[in-house]
Design an enzyme around this catalytic site. Structure first.
Site, mmCIF file in Angstrom:
data_model
loop_
_atom_site.group_PDB
_atom_site.id
_atom_site.type_symbol
_atom_site.label_atom_id
_atom_site.label_comp_id
_atom_site.label_asym_id
_atom_site.label_seq_id
_atom_site.Cartn_x
_atom_site.Cartn_y
_atom_site.Cartn_z
ATOM 1 N N LEU A 1 -16.995 -14.411 -7.718
ATOM 2 C CA LEU A 1 -15.684 -13.818 -7.441
ATOM 3 C C LEU A 1 -15.555 -12.446 -8.091
ATOM 4 O O LEU A 1 -15.746 -12.297 -9.292
ATOM 5 C CB LEU A 1 -14.559 -14.728 -7.942
ATOM 6 C CG LEU A 1 -13.145 -14.284 -7.554
ATOM 7 C CD1 LEU A 1 -12.990 -14.247 -6.029
ATOM 8 C CD2 LEU A 1 -12.092 -15.213 -8.152
ATOM 9 N N TRP A 2 -15.250 -11.444 -7.252
ATOM 10 C CA TRP A 2 -14.898 -10.106 -7.722
ATOM 11 C C TRP A 2 -13.440 -10.175 -8.184
ATOM 12 O O TRP A 2 -12.521 -10.214 -7.362
ATOM 13 C CB TRP A 2 -15.013 -9.110 -6.588
ATOM 14 C CG TRP A 2 -16.353 -8.561 -6.196
ATOM 15 C CD1 TRP A 2 -16.690 -7.239 -6.169
ATOM 16 C CD2 TRP A 2 -17.512 -9.252 -5.698
ATOM 17 N NE1 TRP A 2 -17.974 -7.072 -5.708
ATOM 18 C CE2 TRP A 2 -18.514 -8.284 -5.414
ATOM 19 C CE3 TRP A 2 -17.811 -10.603 -5.482
ATOM 20 C CZ2 TRP A 2 -19.767 -8.626 -4.924
ATOM 21 C CZ3 TRP A 2 -19.058 -10.951 -4.989
ATOM 22 C CH2 TRP A 2 -20.023 -9.971 -4.726
ATOM 23 N N ILE B 1 -18.421 -14.593 -12.433
ATOM 24 C CA ILE B 1 -17.315 -13.657 -12.307
ATOM 25 C C ILE B 1 -17.853 -12.236 -12.352
ATOM 26 O O ILE B 1 -18.615 -11.872 -13.247
ATOM 27 C CB ILE B 1 -16.297 -13.845 -13.460
ATOM 28 C CG1 ILE B 1 -15.657 -15.237 -13.396
ATOM 29 C CG2 ILE B 1 -15.237 -12.740 -13.428
ATOM 30 C CD1 ILE B 1 -14.774 -15.477 -12.201
ATOM 31 N N LYS B 2 -17.455 -11.425 -11.373
ATOM 32 C CA LYS B 2 -17.767 -10.002 -11.397
ATOM 33 C C LYS B 2 -16.521 -9.237 -11.827
ATOM 34 O O LYS B 2 -15.442 -9.426 -11.268
ATOM 35 C CB LYS B 2 -18.219 -9.505 -10.024
ATOM 36 C CG LYS B 2 -18.515 -8.005 -10.009
ATOM 37 C CD LYS B 2 -18.751 -7.477 -8.610
ATOM 38 C CE LYS B 2 -18.973 -5.965 -8.655
ATOM 39 N NZ LYS B 2 -19.053 -5.363 -7.306
ATOM 40 N N GLN B 3 -16.689 -8.376 -12.828
ATOM 41 C CA GLN B 3 -15.546 -7.641 -13.360
ATOM 42 C C GLN B 3 -15.987 -6.246 -13.778
ATOM 43 O O GLN B 3 -17.141 -6.034 -14.189
ATOM 44 C CB GLN B 3 -14.952 -8.370 -14.567
ATOM 45 C CG GLN B 3 -13.700 -7.764 -15.144
ATOM 46 C CD GLN B 3 -12.587 -7.620 -14.123
ATOM 47 O OE1 GLN B 3 -12.456 -6.566 -13.496
ATOM 48 N NE2 GLN B 3 -11.795 -8.685 -13.937
#
Length: 350
Positions: free
Chosen positions: A199-200, A236-238
């Site tokens: 998830l972005w 998680i993409k952050q």
């Protein structure tokens, strides 16, 4: 440690490489490692097919078996327009070159659109794990409302051989609650079919800009991460945090003084550590994005981001424009230099 890594960090080398994190301690984290799947993921409700696909991702490329990942994301043809993204290197209008860059660059996976990955899936889906981005914000509608909408189905991603699906939620936007429902349903179905989920967790609201841009504040991005792992994202993409105090600046939502007095400092590793903490203390891996291409400074910026992410307890880097907006041989070198940070045992979790 490689002298080149120290040289690329420049005047920040000592601060980044010698920092001792005293906010959230390393011992409180579930840090990446060769046994991460057995130690963490196998204790979850993920079915065996999801675990198998995560093993494919963690077991591919130059970082195979380390617990870290390097992913090439190329969805910018939709997210930023094809002209803006590929004009610096027109070779990447051809989807095969995107996949070749990920393979030759030693990446764990390649992340792109249904069109890109579907156009070459029979040739490459068995050679490198595919991560299909299932929703996008396109920039041709006018006026643009910065909304992520579905571009295809989870079933289609499964049919083209994907190991994982990815999606973006613009947390804080007027459309975010609809996006949350759509992504939650999609991720549940993806897990049923055995695919991993990424998830972005991006922020999007004009009110998040006050005296500075708080779209990358540690406290707000940390909460976005926490919402993302609640949706059962495996990774998680952050964006890397660049400041803090977003809650206090926008005067909305709830936080605690302890977030700023005890759990964070102004040091970039401590700010990123707070992002990791909101990923269930590392039970879900945090990968930071590489950001836009700045030209000559790209390599130093990418290595700096990788050092911050690794020392904070993160799981890797997902870097696109810095790699594909240049000749392929240079893009491969940049990806390899990022990976070298995670392969260097002298660069440890702070």
């Amino acid at each position: 440690m490689s002298d080149s890594i120290v040289d690329l960090l420049g005047e920040n080398a000592a601060s980044l490489l010698e920092h001792d994190c005293k906010t959230i301690l390393r011992e409180q984290l579930h840090v990446p490692g060769p046994d991460f799947l057995e130690r963490i993921v196998c204790n979850t409700d993920r079915n065996q097919r999801v675990i198998n696909n995560l093993a494919r991702i963690f077991g591919h490329g130059r970082l195979a078996g380390t617990g870290y990942v390097s992913i090439l994301p190329v969805d910018q043809g939709i997210e930023h327009s094809a002209g803006a993204s590929f004009a610096p290197n027109p070779d990447y209008f051809d989807p095969e070159n995107i996949v070749r860059l990920a393979i030759d660059g030693g990446c764990n996976a390649v992340a792109s659109t249904f069109g890109v990955l579907g156009s070459v899936s029979r040739k490459y889906a068995h050679r490198i794990p595919f991560l299909v981005k299932i929703n996008h914000n396109e920039l041709l509608s006018y006026p643009n409302i910065y909304d992520q909408v579905m571009f295809g189905s989870v079933d289609r991603a499964y049919d083209l051989g994907a190991a994982a699906v990815g999606a973006t939620i613009y947390f804080g936007s007027a459309e975010s609650r609809r996006q949350i429902v759509e992504v939650a349903d999609a991720f549940e179905h993806a897990h049923e079919l055995g695919m991993a989920t990424v998830l972005w967790c991006y922020l999007r609201n004009s009110e998040f800009k006050k005296d500075k841009d708080y779209h990358t504040s540690a406290d707000l991005t940390g909460q976005a991460n926490h919402l993302g792992v609640t949706l059962q994202a495996d990774i998680i993409k952050q964006k890397l945090p660049t400041n803090n105090g977003g809650y206090n600046a926008i005067k909305f939502g709830k936080t605690s003084p302890l977030v700023y007095e005890k759990l964070t400092t102004d040091h970039p590793i401590d700010l990123c550590r707070y992002q990791v903490a909101n990923c269930y203390m590392g039970r879900a891996g945090l990968i930071n994005s590489g950001g836009a291409s700045s030209g000559a400074s790209d390599l130093a910026e990418a290595v700096t981001t990788a050092v911050i992410n690794k020392r904070a307890g993160g799981t890797g880097l997902i870097s696109g424009r810095k790699a594909f907006q240049r000749p392929m041989v240079e893009g491969i070198e940049l990806l390899n230099r990022i990976q070298d940070v995670y392969l260097d045992n002298k660069i440890t979790v702070a």
